[in-house]
Structures are given as structure tokens and as C-alpha cells.
Design a protein around this motif. Structure first.
Motif, mmCIF file in Angstrom:
data_model
loop_
_atom_site.group_PDB
_atom_site.id
_atom_site.type_symbol
_atom_site.label_atom_id
_atom_site.label_comp_id
_atom_site.label_asym_id
_atom_site.label_seq_id
_atom_site.Cartn_x
_atom_site.Cartn_y
_atom_site.Cartn_z
ATOM 1 N N THR A 155 -37.194 -26.327 39.320
ATOM 2 C CA THR A 155 -37.149 -24.936 39.771
ATOM 3 C C THR A 155 -36.028 -24.212 39.028
ATOM 4 O O THR A 155 -34.853 -24.503 39.251
ATOM 5 N N PRO A 156 -36.399 -23.294 38.133
ATOM 6 C CA PRO A 156 -37.767 -22.873 37.807
ATOM 7 C C PRO A 156 -38.511 -23.876 36.931
ATOM 8 O O PRO A 156 -37.904 -24.735 36.315
ATOM 9 N N LEU A 157 -39.827 -23.715 36.914
ATOM 10 C CA LEU A 157 -40.685 -24.470 36.002
ATOM 11 C C LEU A 157 -41.123 -23.529 34.887
ATOM 12 O O LEU A 157 -41.661 -22.454 35.147
ATOM 13 N N GLN A 199 -32.342 -19.258 29.957
ATOM 14 C CA GLN A 199 -32.199 -18.738 31.317
ATOM 15 C C GLN A 199 -32.804 -19.701 32.343
ATOM 16 O O GLN A 199 -32.255 -19.877 33.437
ATOM 17 N N SER A 200 -33.926 -20.314 31.990
ATOM 18 C CA SER A 200 -34.558 -21.273 32.900
ATOM 19 C C SER A 200 -33.653 -22.467 33.153
ATOM 20 O O SER A 200 -33.515 -22.936 34.288
ATOM 21 N N ARG A 201 -33.029 -22.956 32.090
ATOM 22 C CA ARG A 201 -32.119 -24.091 32.253
ATOM 23 C C ARG A 201 -30.900 -23.699 33.073
ATOM 24 O O ARG A 201 -30.464 -24.439 33.953
ATOM 25 N N ALA A 202 -30.355 -22.498 32.814
ATOM 26 C CA ALA A 202 -29.177 -22.033 33.547
ATOM 27 C C ALA A 202 -29.490 -21.842 35.028
ATOM 28 O O ALA A 202 -28.609 -22.006 35.887
ATOM 29 N N ALA A 203 -30.745 -21.526 35.331
ATOM 30 C CA ALA A 203 -31.145 -21.312 36.725
ATOM 31 C C ALA A 203 -31.444 -22.612 37.452
ATOM 32 O O ALA A 203 -31.759 -22.592 38.653
ATOM 33 N N GLY A 204 -31.375 -23.730 36.755
ATOM 34 C CA GLY A 204 -31.579 -25.029 37.398
ATOM 35 C C GLY A 204 -32.842 -25.752 37.005
ATOM 36 O O GLY A 204 -33.130 -26.833 37.522
ATOM 37 N N THR A 230 -31.443 -26.889 24.893
ATOM 38 C CA THR A 230 -30.859 -26.343 26.127
ATOM 39 C C THR A 230 -30.701 -27.403 27.208
ATOM 40 O O THR A 230 -30.080 -27.144 28.234
ATOM 41 N N GLY A 231 -31.290 -28.575 26.984
ATOM 42 C CA GLY A 231 -31.227 -29.635 27.986
ATOM 43 C C GLY A 231 -32.488 -29.785 28.806
ATOM 44 O O GLY A 231 -32.544 -30.629 29.712
ATOM 45 N N LEU A 232 -33.507 -28.992 28.507
ATOM 46 C CA LEU A 232 -34.780 -29.109 29.207
ATOM 47 C C LEU A 232 -35.580 -30.286 28.654
ATOM 48 O O LEU A 232 -35.530 -30.569 27.454
#
Length: 306
Positions: A155-157, A199-204, A230-232
Motif C-alpha cells: 500500500t500503495p500498489l 512517491q509510491s515507495r515513499a508512501a510505503g 527506489t527499493g520497489l
């Protein structure tokens, strides 16, 4: 239109063509021999050519794996054989072989209506084969169920699909939003893709589901590398072609595309997408049920559907 698509257009034309008689009016064996004429073939390549001559009506519809096994050569040998004849690869050669085979089955090479009818049926048959491969992939459901759990927890996906893969990404995201609280879609490359992934990675977020159907775009490769940077982690749904994209994915699921007609069709990737959505729903049945009921209530309240 690419050169492969031009070949498809000629081989699978639905609209009757005019003009003087062409090579398609030759006997099937002569048409096949014309493909080989003027090319210096190795002993192994001559074995492939002879097999095609001896088993044309069946061989023209075999996958590269099946043809290699029947002839007793490697898959790369079949690819090199196709390239030596001037094709981009075995799929392009097969698309030219199939109308020749169908004319042999029809028995009347100049019966254009029957040839067109059979070519469209052959395209459907090819998609059935692709779906059978997905069915075999799902014999052991543990992998898909495990991926579904991971995607459900992210989350987010993020769902990524560029160029021809946009439609698959949009379909998946549309359905996933009904059972997942935060689904984000990336359908543009470059800095736009990088910003969304960051942004997705920063949001968790922890996972990206990426679709990559041929022809594979360089910007898709760049987007996958950006996601990894980004680590995803990346789940990639793609065709069976081995290429640099798979090196950037943590999990790869393959589904063949229908390539018999001018433009590809995507029954198998769509089925695999539906299976992943089901796996996500099964990962948290209570949340899934609650969200689906909430959606239906809102749809009824606002009169979304007829």
C-alpha cells in the motif's frame, strides 16, 4: 507498421486483394521451396526445412519448442534457420508458413474465402494454446497465491504498463481498486514514471506489477530499473521471450500473445491478470467483501449502471 506486421497483413488479409497472380497461387510445396531457394543452409537447417516440407500442415502451427523437439535440434537453431531465410525470428516465419499450410488443407490455393476463414480460426486456435500454457502454469497455485498476498499487502500498489501494455495495466488497476485501498497506475515513461514510482515507495509501497508485451519498449526497461532503484520489488507479466526485462524483475510470469493477425491479441495475459486479482481477493477475504459491498452500494446510490 513494423516489418513483421506487414508480413501478417499479407498473410492474414481479410479484405480480398486485386492485382496479377502472385506466389500465393503456386502449389503449397512450390511456395515453401521458394522460401528456401537461394539460401545456403547448414545441415541442421536443411533438416528443419525438410521437416517443414514433409509435415507442412502440422508443422506450420507448432511452437518453436515443439518444432525443435520434432526435428531434434535446439530452439536457437530454429531461430537461426528463420533468420537465415530473412525473417526477424521464428514467429515471423511461422506467420508466413500458416497460409501456405492452410491452402494445402483447403486443396484449392485460389479459394481465398476459405483461406481467410481458416486463418482467423487459426488465430483463435493459437490463443487457445496460449491459454492452455497459462492453465499449466496455474497447476500449482502456490506461486500465484503468494504473489497475490504480496500485492495485496503493498500500500500503495503500483501498476505499470507502457505503450501497447497500457490497456492491460488499466484493466488490472480498474479491478484492483475495488479490493485494494490505494492503486496507482503508471502509463507514461521518463520522469513521469520515475516520480510516480518514487512517491509510491515513499508512501510505503513495496511492489510494482508491470506488464510488458511485445514489441518491448526501451522506456519499459528504464521504468523497471527506476522501480528497482527506489527499493520497489517487481512482478513482471510478459511474453515468453527472454530479454533484459526479466533481469529487472523479482518475479516473472509469462503468457503468450496472439501473433497470427496484423495486431497482437492478449487473451492469455488477461487471464493471468484475472488470476492475480483473484489471488489478491483471496489474500484478505473480509476486506475484499467489505470493499465490494461498499462499491456496490455507492454504484446503486448514484445510478452508475443500467
Amino acid at each position: 507498421m513494423s516489418s513483421d506486421q506487414q508480413a501478417r497483413a499479407r498473410a492474414a488479409a481479410i479484405t480480398p486483394g486485386g492485382g496479377p497472380p502472385g506466389p500465393e497461387e503456386l502449389a503449397p510445396t512450390d511456395r515453401l521451396l521458394a522460401l528456401f531457394d537461394g539460401h545456403r543452409l547448414s545441415p541442421g537447417q536443411r533438416r528443419i526445412a525438410q521437416y517443414l516440407l514433409d509435415h507442412l500442415t502440422e508443422a506450420a502451427f507448432l511452437s518453436i519448442t515443439e518444432l525443435a523437439e520434432r526435428v531434434g535440434v535446439s530452439q536457437p537453431s530454429v531461430t537461426r534457420f528463420a533468420v537465415s531465410l530473412g525473417f526477424s525470428g521464428y514467429p515471423a516465419l511461422r506467420e508466413v508458413l500458416q497460409p501456405i499450410a492452410l491452402s494445402a488443407v483447403a486443396g484449392t490455393p485460389d479459394s481465398r474465402e476459405q483461406l481467410r476463414h481458416n486463418e482467423l480460426q487459426a488465430a483463435v486456435d493459437a490463443e487457445i494454446e496460449n491459454l492452455e500454457n497459462v492453465r499449466r502454469l496455474l497447476t500449482d497455485t502456490s506461486q500465484v497465491l503468494g504473489i497475490g498476498r504480496e500485492l495485496a499487502r503493498s500500500t500503495p500498489l503500483t501498476v505499470l504498463g507502457l505503450r501497447i501494455s497500457v490497456s492491460l495495466a488499466e484493466y488490472f488497476a480498474y479491478a484492483a481498486r475495488r479490493i485494494h485501498p490505494d492503486v496507482r497506475v503508471v502509463t507514461r515513461g521518463g520522469s513521469v514514471a520515475y516520480d510516480t514510482l518514487l512517491q509510491s515507495r515513499a508512501a510505503g509501497g513495496s511492489w510494482v506489477l508491470a506488464f510488458a508485451m511485445p514489441r518491448h519498449a526501451k522506456e519499459t526497461l528504464a521504468a523497471l530499473r527506476a522501480a528497482r532503484s527506489t527499493g520497489l520489488r517487481v512482478v513482471l507479466i510478459t511474453d515468453p521471450t527472454v530479454g533484459p526485462l526479466v533481469d529487472e524483475a523479482d518475479v516473472v510470469l509469462t503468457a503468450g500473445t496472439g501473433s497470427r493477425l496484423v495486431f497482437d491479441s492478449y487473451a492469455a495475459p488477461g487471464m493471468l491478470s484475472a488470476a492475480l486479482l483473484q489471488a489478491m481477493a483471496d489474500a484478505d477475504p473480509e476486506r475484499t467483501q467489505a470493499r465490494l459491498e461498499q462499491y456496490e452500494q455507492a454504484a446503486d446510490q448514484h445510478g452508475f449502471f443500467l
